[in-house]
Design an enzyme around this catalytic site. Structure first.
Site, short mmCIF file in Angstrom:
data_model
loop_
_atom_site.label_atom_id
_atom_site.label_comp_id
_atom_site.label_asym_id
_atom_site.label_seq_id
_atom_site.Cartn_x
_atom_site.Cartn_y
_atom_site.Cartn_z
N HIS A 51 0.87 -1.16 0.00
CA HIS A 51 0.00 0.00 0.00
C HIS A 51 0.92 1.22 0.00
CE1 HIS A 51 -2.67 -3.00 2.12
NE2 HIS A 51 -3.42 -2.63 1.10
N ASP A 54 2.37 1.73 3.31
CA ASP A 54 3.36 0.75 3.76
C ASP A 54 4.76 1.28 3.45
OD1 ASP A 54 1.58 -1.31 4.64
OD2 ASP A 54 1.25 -1.88 2.55
#
Length: 349
Positions: A51, A54
């Site tokens: 993501h 992340d």
């Protein structure tokens, strides 16, 4: 014996988690991102799913220059571990601006936020060395049908994808459909809807699909059929393999743990139609059981990969002539028995 393909495997750092669920707190300690990366090669994986946050935590609080600097630092970490980024996905569903959806929000300011963050996600992907953006359209749907005009909402998703395609002429957008959860009713619930949407974008050749096993099952469909449909369009660009125990919440069980025959048919369709030959990853999206202890909380990943490889061997050793004979004779009962014997490792007849 049929020759087996060569596959690369990926998973996301969220697949090594603390075991919290809606009914209880974490049961394991957090694992640092750098430590997670060191697990990949040991477990037989070479690709990392991301993501946007992340790679760059607290993304909305940082300047564009800070975001790219942090993303480039993560790229150096990947290089150091011999890993590559498979894709980056904008995590729109966590933002307070997207409580009513991102691209389909009734608030134009929130729609602009979603599109702008998606463009930043593309810039992060470029810094990480991938041109693949995954759209899980988590809140692009409704809790009450009258709250959004569906036709307008679908065209807003199209317009958002068009904005991404225009932002970077190299980007490829992978739509990951799911019929429900967190919303009651999603606007793009199946791969058919996703690919239909792709054809009304400005560049359909850069818009394809990602199929997750559990999401197809939640729609009441067979995942291997969904994969076959996308393969027929040459638009199956990634998969998230896992398993699911019926029409309930998204469980993300280890691949093949609930229905081995269903898992076999997914592996078989990928193998028979050349999935992976263009560099596509076999992605996993699996959760460890909440009861799993800290020191063994990555077995769901290695076990899922091992199941895929074992079923790949089953696909390669299937007796195609015998199968064709049963089909020609329309003896599907015997075909059924043969498949079961083959999966059980029992000698047929």
């Amino acid at each position: 014996m049929k020759t087996k393909g060569t596959y690369r495997f990926s998973f996301g750092p969220w697949n090594i988690d603390e075991g919290a669920d809606p009914f209880g707190p974490p049961v394991r300690q957090p694992v640092a991102f750098a430590k997670k990366l060191k697990q990949y090669k040991k477990l037989g994986f070479s690709g990392v799913q991301f993501h946007d946050d992340d790679a760059v935590p607290d993304i909305d609080s940082k300047s564009h220059a800070e975001i790219i600097k942090e993303a480039k630092a993560v790229k150096r970490m990947l290089n150091g571990e011999g890993l590559v980024a498979e894709f980056v996905a904008p995590r729109l569903w966590f933002s307070p601006e997207t409580i009513d959806g991102g691209y389909t929000s009734n608030d134009p300011k929130c729609r602009r936020y979603a599109v702008n963050r998606s463009k930043v996600c593309i810039d992060i992907a470029n810094a990480l060395g991938t041109n693949r953006i995954v759209l899980w359209l988590a809140r692009e749907g409704t809790y009450i049908r009258e709250s959004k005009k569906a036709r307008e909402a679908i065209l807003r998703i199209r317009d958002a994808i068009n904005a991404m395609l225009a932002h970077d002429r190299r980007v490829r957008v992978l739509i990951e459909p799911k019929p429900n959860e967190p919303v009651d009713s999603a606007l793009i619930p199946t791969i058919g809807h996703a690919l239909g949407l792709s054809y009304i974008t400005d560049d359909p050749g850069r818009v394809g699909g990602l199929i997750e096993t559990a999401h197809a099952i939640l729609a009441g469909l067979d995942p291997s059929d969904e994969m076959a449909y996308a393969l027929a369009h040459d638009k199956l660009w990634s998969v998230h393999l896992n398993d699911q125990g019926g029409l309930k919440f998204d469980q993300d069980k280890s691949f093949g743990s609930y229905n081995l025959r269903r898992a076999f048919n997914q592996v078989r369709v990928l193998e028979e139609y050349g999935y992976g030959k263009k560099g596509e990853f076999v992605g996993l999206d699996v959760k460890a059981m909440r009861t799993q202890k800290q020191e063994v909380a990555v077995k769901h990943l290695s076990n899922s990969r091992a199941t895929f490889l074992a079923l790949l061997e089953k696909a390669a050793t299937l007796d195609r002539r015998l199968e064709a004979q049963f089909i020609k004779e329309r003896d599907y009962e015997e075909l059924d028995r043969y498949i079961l014997c083959h999966l059980l490792g029992r000698k047929y007849r």
